[in-house]
Motif scaffolding. Sequence first.
Motif, PDB file in Angstrom:
ATOM      1  N   UNK A  64     -71.966 -50.708   0.122  1.00 30.80           N
ATOM      2  CA  UNK A  64     -73.250 -50.552   1.047  1.00 30.80           C
ATOM      3  C   UNK A  64     -72.889 -50.279   2.561  1.00 30.80           C
ATOM      4  N   UNK A  65     -73.148 -49.159   3.086  1.00 29.82           N
ATOM      5  CA  UNK A  65     -73.073 -48.997   4.514  1.00 29.82           C
ATOM      6  C   UNK A  65     -74.486 -49.608   5.120  1.00 29.82           C
ATOM      7  N   UNK A  66     -74.229 -50.063   6.228  1.00 26.45           N
ATOM      8  CA  UNK A  66     -75.434 -50.416   7.042  1.00 26.45           C
ATOM      9  C   UNK A  66     -75.401 -49.798   8.522  1.00 26.45           C
ATOM     10  N   UNK A  67     -76.162 -48.828   8.839  1.00 23.54           N
ATOM     11  CA  UNK A  67     -76.164 -48.313  10.173  1.00 23.54           C
ATOM     12  C   UNK A  67     -77.175 -48.920  11.134  1.00 23.54           C
ATOM     13  N   UNK A  68     -76.233 -49.429  12.405  1.00 20.18           N
ATOM     14  CA  UNK A  68     -77.111 -50.072  13.050  1.00 20.18           C
ATOM     15  C   UNK A  68     -77.138 -51.603  13.120  1.00 20.18           C
ATOM     16  N   UNK A  69     -76.318 -52.293  13.902  1.00 21.75           N
ATOM     17  CA  UNK A  69     -75.928 -53.649  13.778  1.00 21.75           C
ATOM     18  C   UNK A  69     -76.845 -54.721  14.825  1.00 21.75           C
ATOM     19  N   UNK A  70     -77.980 -54.334  14.920  1.00 23.43           N
ATOM     20  CA  UNK A  70     -78.955 -55.181  15.805  1.00 23.43           C
ATOM     21  C   UNK A  70     -79.099 -56.321  14.976  1.00 23.43           C
ATOM     22  N   UNK A  88     -78.058 -47.767   4.206  1.00 22.68           N
ATOM     23  CA  UNK A  88     -79.229 -48.288   4.878  1.00 22.68           C
ATOM     24  C   UNK A  88     -79.096 -48.261   6.353  1.00 22.68           C
ATOM     25  N   UNK A  89     -80.226 -47.512   6.823  1.00 17.20           N
ATOM     26  CA  UNK A  89     -80.093 -47.014   8.178  1.00 17.20           C
ATOM     27  C   UNK A  89     -81.098 -48.214   8.854  1.00 17.20           C
ATOM     28  N   UNK A  90     -80.858 -48.733  10.008  1.00 15.51           N
ATOM     29  CA  UNK A  90     -81.729 -49.534  10.752  1.00 15.51           C
ATOM     30  C   UNK A  90     -81.626 -49.491  12.292  1.00 15.51           C
ATOM     31  N   UNK A  94     -86.871 -44.541  16.675  1.00 14.18           N
ATOM     32  CA  UNK A  94     -87.000 -43.236  17.221  1.00 14.18           C
ATOM     33  C   UNK A  94     -86.715 -42.041  16.161  1.00 14.18           C
ATOM     34  N   UNK A  95     -87.774 -41.467  16.164  1.00 14.97           N
ATOM     35  CA  UNK A  95     -87.340 -40.439  15.093  1.00 14.97           C
ATOM     36  C   UNK A  95     -86.372 -39.286  15.168  1.00 14.97           C
ATOM     37  N   UNK A  96     -86.179 -38.902  16.413  1.00 16.59           N
ATOM     38  CA  UNK A  96     -84.954 -37.955  16.502  1.00 16.59           C
ATOM     39  C   UNK A  96     -83.734 -38.697  16.252  1.00 16.59           C
ATOM     40  N   UNK A  97     -83.548 -40.011  16.692  1.00 15.29           N
ATOM     41  CA  UNK A  97     -82.317 -40.619  16.319  1.00 15.29           C
ATOM     42  C   UNK A  97     -82.113 -40.998  14.988  1.00 15.29           C
ATOM     43  N   UNK A 109     -79.424 -39.168   9.893  1.00 21.48           N
ATOM     44  CA  UNK A 109     -79.556 -38.583   8.378  1.00 21.48           C
ATOM     45  C   UNK A 109     -78.619 -37.442   8.395  1.00 21.48           C
ATOM     46  N   UNK A 110     -78.930 -36.381   9.060  1.00 26.77           N
ATOM     47  CA  UNK A 110     -78.248 -35.013   9.392  1.00 26.77           C
ATOM     48  C   UNK A 110     -76.755 -35.414   9.151  1.00 26.77           C
ATOM     49  N   UNK A 111     -76.009 -36.199  10.009  1.00 29.59           N
ATOM     50  CA  UNK A 111     -74.994 -36.400   9.897  1.00 29.59           C
ATOM     51  C   UNK A 111     -74.134 -37.167   8.677  1.00 29.59           C
ATOM     52  N   UNK A 112     -74.942 -38.068   8.133  1.00 29.78           N
ATOM     53  CA  UNK A 112     -74.878 -38.660   6.758  1.00 29.78           C
ATOM     54  C   UNK A 112     -74.856 -37.476   5.765  1.00 29.78           C
TER      55      UNK A 112
END
Length: 600
Positions: A15-21, A96-98, A102-105, A110-113
């Motif tokens: 599993x990839x987690x994108x965004x490590x806040x 999992x994108x977190x 911000x919609x554009x971000x 998602x476009x790059x993924x």
Amino acid sequence: MDLPSTSGQPTLQTVAVVGLGTMGTGIAEVLTRAGHEVIGIDVSEAAGRACVAALENATARSVAKERITEAERQGVLSRLRTFTDLQAAVHADLVIEVVPEDYELKQQVFRELDAIVRPDTILATGTNALSVTRLAAESQRPERVLGLHFFNPAPAMKLVEVVSSVLTAPPAVAAVTALARSLGKEPVAVGDRPGFVADGLLFGYLNQAAAMYESKYASREDIDAAMKLGCGLPMGPLALLDLIGVDTARTVLEAMYASSGDRLHAPAPILGHLTEAGLTGRKAGRGFYTYEAPGSPAVVRDALTPLEGSGPVAGRPVRSVGVAGSGTMASGIAQVFAQAGFEVVLAARSDAKAAAAKAAIGKSLARAVAKGRLSEEAAGQTLDRITPAGSLEAFAEVDLAVEAVAEDLAVKQELFAALDKICKPGAVLATTTSSLPVIACARATSRPQDVIGMHFFNPAPAMKLVEVVRTVLTSEDVHATVREVCAKVRKHAVDCGDRAGFIVNALLFPYLNNAIKMVENHYASLDDIDAAMKLGGGYPMGPFELLDVVGLDVSLAIEKVLHKEFRDPGLAPSPLLEHLVAAGCLGRKTGRGFREYARR
């Protein structure tokens, strides 16, 4: 579409987690502890290092508490790798994108993924406010895009909302749901609308609390204390807004309002003002409250912190208390005063009813003795302080008269007119109403300055909160008297003005009404909504459990009072609630409400 099996060996292993806040780090911990290979991705190298450090610290604590061995800890740590490039997700079964809301971000991620991951990879967004459908529609694999909404802190919170769009394929939902269960979470299936279930109900309530504070109706401390003590919530709404982030709350509410058009979701202006000033809550060191430092949970005094100690006006002496009524609330209040050392006159419509009410108090005290909470001697002394009476005439010499009769304005006004004639000059007259105007009771007397609201919560001996309700005519020394009495009976008093619902019911019942509307609109089931609010919001009871306990007729009456006073269409009682009441389905007391109950 080919998806990993939902049975047998663990699925979605990498599993990839994108965004490590904070949220991404928490999700990474949950996954690695459960045996998954985790690819942590963040554009900031510092965020990646912080994620690894957080996992090291969390697992070290687990070893110290003997929950895992050192060898198991090393295994967990070995399953996390961090990167700064999305290309690292190339072999992931699930992403999992977190990233920030911000919609554009998110669209860019998602476009790059789409160009990186395998065709069978599932893409999940952690949004709680933005449209999953919109993100899916712009993806090259809309059938494999869904929402996976964890709650903060992810390692501790059990709820996960699995969000399907109209484009999501059922096998993708099944695979992610199975993953959530394997992590020890409780997945709830929901459709795509801002806030989903838990936040959809929670943020409306938080918004109303912010508006209540902004209107200077009650202090931030009193609003928060009222909801913690009156509803058993783990945090007050304003403290929770600071924890979530005032800016985040505003973003979620903007999305909810854009979707619903409900004025209750239109962000309170104060949320915008605080956001624009950079006062976004704990993370900034200041929001509704001021904190020791950015990120610190420790609240420090500021210019708005109330001064401790007595107020500028002294209260009137109170040695004896009259309680009018013979029901559960009246008996409970009489017990509270008697246990605190006051001489109590308990008046009912007849000697027999008054004696029965005192007998009920005796049973309550006996239960406390049996549980070791009270000595037999103290119980006996408490009961000896209560004098039953079959008439209000017995209130002639009391210093404080507390009315706890039926929630009917005409009945209360008649009682206050009688108290006006019977009680000595200077006696304080209090009503325990939870929804009726205190001023209407006061105007039934020739001494409206002596009338105040004392809203106890049921069961009175156990519940710590009392809402102290001043009218525009209540004198300062009467208010001081009731505050002093609350302290003597060990209750937490919160001040509020004389308007429908006061603090607790004005915030609680619109939330309950919105839960009913969710069911009415077939958005989620009773069980899922109750589970979402208990597991995701920390509520002691789900909204439908609570409605059935309170009574649907009582709930409807309060909703009608709120709607009449504030004239907001969003406060109109749900038709489903009205239909159930009309059918005699009033909750536990009738054996059927939103659910059915065994008759006793």
